[in-house]
Design a protein around this motif. Structure first.
Motif, PDB file in Angstrom:
ATOM      1  N   MET A   1      15.831   0.311   8.479  1.00  0.00           N
ATOM      2  CA  MET A   1      15.867  -0.131   7.089  1.00  0.00           C
ATOM      3  C   MET A   1      14.577  -0.857   6.713  1.00  0.00           C
ATOM      4  O   MET A   1      14.084  -0.721   5.597  1.00  0.00           O
ATOM      5  N   LYS A   2      14.065  -1.645   7.647  1.00  0.00           N
ATOM      6  CA  LYS A   2      12.845  -2.395   7.349  1.00  0.00           C
ATOM      7  C   LYS A   2      11.685  -1.446   7.109  1.00  0.00           C
ATOM      8  O   LYS A   2      10.830  -1.689   6.252  1.00  0.00           O
ATOM      9  N   HIS A   3      11.640  -0.361   7.851  1.00  0.00           N
ATOM     10  CA  HIS A   3      10.576   0.628   7.677  1.00  0.00           C
ATOM     11  C   HIS A   3      10.675   1.289   6.302  1.00  0.00           C
ATOM     12  O   HIS A   3       9.653   1.544   5.655  1.00  0.00           O
ATOM     13  N   MET A   4      11.890   1.544   5.848  1.00  0.00           N
ATOM     14  CA  MET A   4      12.090   2.170   4.537  1.00  0.00           C
ATOM     15  C   MET A   4      11.941   1.175   3.400  1.00  0.00           C
ATOM     16  O   MET A   4      11.697   1.555   2.261  1.00  0.00           O
ATOM     17  N   GLN A  83       5.153  -1.102  20.335  1.00  0.00           N
ATOM     18  CA  GLN A  83       4.063  -0.134  20.138  1.00  0.00           C
ATOM     19  C   GLN A  83       4.601   1.290  20.151  1.00  0.00           C
ATOM     20  O   GLN A  83       4.212   2.127  19.327  1.00  0.00           O
ATOM     21  N   PHE A  84       5.519   1.577  21.079  1.00  0.00           N
ATOM     22  CA  PHE A  84       6.079   2.922  21.162  1.00  0.00           C
ATOM     23  C   PHE A  84       6.886   3.263  19.913  1.00  0.00           C
ATOM     24  O   PHE A  84       6.814   4.377  19.396  1.00  0.00           O
ATOM     25  N   ASN A  85       7.662   2.296  19.403  1.00  0.00           N
ATOM     26  CA  ASN A  85       8.462   2.548  18.199  1.00  0.00           C
ATOM     27  C   ASN A  85       7.580   2.830  16.988  1.00  0.00           C
ATOM     28  O   ASN A  85       7.920   3.671  16.149  1.00  0.00           O
ATOM     29  N   ARG A  86       6.450   2.122  16.875  1.00  0.00           N
ATOM     30  CA  ARG A  86       5.518   2.399  15.771  1.00  0.00           C
ATOM     31  C   ARG A  86       4.966   3.817  15.878  1.00  0.00           C
ATOM     32  O   ARG A  86       4.850   4.529  14.871  1.00  0.00           O
ATOM     33  N   CYS A  91       5.361   9.775  14.214  1.00  0.00           N
ATOM     34  CA  CYS A  91       5.738  11.144  14.568  1.00  0.00           C
ATOM     35  C   CYS A  91       6.824  11.669  13.629  1.00  0.00           C
ATOM     36  O   CYS A  91       6.781  12.818  13.182  1.00  0.00           O
ATOM     37  N   CYS A  92       7.800  10.814  13.314  1.00  0.00           N
ATOM     38  CA  CYS A  92       8.885  11.218  12.413  1.00  0.00           C
ATOM     39  C   CYS A  92       8.351  11.487  11.009  1.00  0.00           C
ATOM     40  O   CYS A  92       8.790  12.429  10.337  1.00  0.00           O
ATOM     41  N   GLU A  93       7.404  10.674  10.546  1.00  0.00           N
ATOM     42  CA  GLU A  93       6.832  10.874   9.215  1.00  0.00           C
ATOM     43  C   GLU A  93       6.050  12.192   9.153  1.00  0.00           C
ATOM     44  O   GLU A  93       6.105  12.905   8.141  1.00  0.00           O
ATOM     45  N   ARG A  94       5.341  12.518  10.211  1.00  0.00           N
ATOM     46  CA  ARG A  94       4.633  13.815  10.244  1.00  0.00           C
ATOM     47  C   ARG A  94       5.626  14.968  10.261  1.00  0.00           C
ATOM     48  O   ARG A  94       5.411  16.007   9.623  1.00  0.00           O
TER      49      ARG A  94
END
Length: 240
Positions: A1-4, A83-86, A91-94
């Motif tokens: 949610m924070k990312h969105m 770092q891995f989650n970022r 990757c998901c956005e691409r």
């Protein structure tokens, strides 16, 4: 949610123990206190799957399989989860820059339309942590579960509070002032040591601390440096 930076107004959950304290008849659920605070904090309407009805979330399981095949092959080596989650989010956005297999639109466009219909994000973060009282030993170390965490020699034999999350342990003094934050250990009989509070006291007030007990455990590469600094400041022979 924070990312969105948005919150879905309605979310479907499995009957995970962190959220559901008791499964009643039909859709009746008794929620845990922590989960109730979470949904109230963000204004979410929680809906739960039926018990023992795995087919209800088959679409989600398929998506999990897609992510594993496309983003976790070969199996990655993870040294830093943040770092891995970022990296994973990028990757998901691409991956969203492709056409949906059935709707004929870019997944990114469909996602943005959904995002615009969501609730605004609460600007105050919801802290997922618990607090626990503890007492430091004579070296200022605190036991949590089966592992030791350093605090400060000033807290030796003092009562402290621990703020515990899934990946960190923060030690606070009796007034809830943070002293040091450690990465949480999950092995047995481990120890996490932050030397800075101890080095400061050893250099400025060496008689207040059993220096030899700490120097024996100090990383070897730093012993010579500490000895040199101590001799220059005190003009005394080496303790090593």
């Amino acid at each position: 949610m924070k990312h969105m930076n948005k919150v879905p107004f309605r979310m479907v959950f499995d009957n995970l123990s962190a959220a559901v304290a008791h499964i009643g008849s039909g859709k009746d659920r008794i929620l845990t206190e922590g989960f109730k605070r979470f949904v109230e904090h963000y204004g979410i309407e929680p809906v739960f799957c039926n018990a023992s009805a795995g087919w209800e979330k088959g679409n989600v399981e398929n998506k999990v399989g897609y992510e594993r095949r496309n983003m976790f092959v070969p199996v990655p080596t993870i040294l830093d989860f943040d770092q891995f989650n970022r990296k994973l989010l990028k990757c998901c956005e691409r991956d969203m820059q492709r056409e949906h297999y059935r709707k004929g639109h870019l997944i990114a466009d469909l996602f943005e339309a959904d995002r615009q219909a969501m609730l605004p994000m609460n600007p105050i973060d919801f802290k997922v942590s618990r607090f626990q009282a503890a007492k430091a030993d004579k070296y200022g170390k605190v036991m949590f579960e089966t592992n030791l965490y350093s605090s400060s020699p000033k807290l030796a034999q003092e009562h402290v509070y621990l703020e515990i999350t899934s990946d960190s342990v923060t030690i606070m003094d009796i007034k809830y002032n943070p002293v040091v934050t450690h990465c949480r250990l999950y092995e047995k009989d481990g120890e996490s040591m932050d030397w800075l509070p101890y080095i400061s006291l050893m250099l400025n007030a060496p008689m207040q601390l059993n220096i030899q007990a700490f120097i024996r455990n100090y990383p070897r590469y730093g012993r010579t440096t500490w000895q040199s600094c101590h001799q220059r400041r005190r003009g005394k022979p080496s303790l090593l």
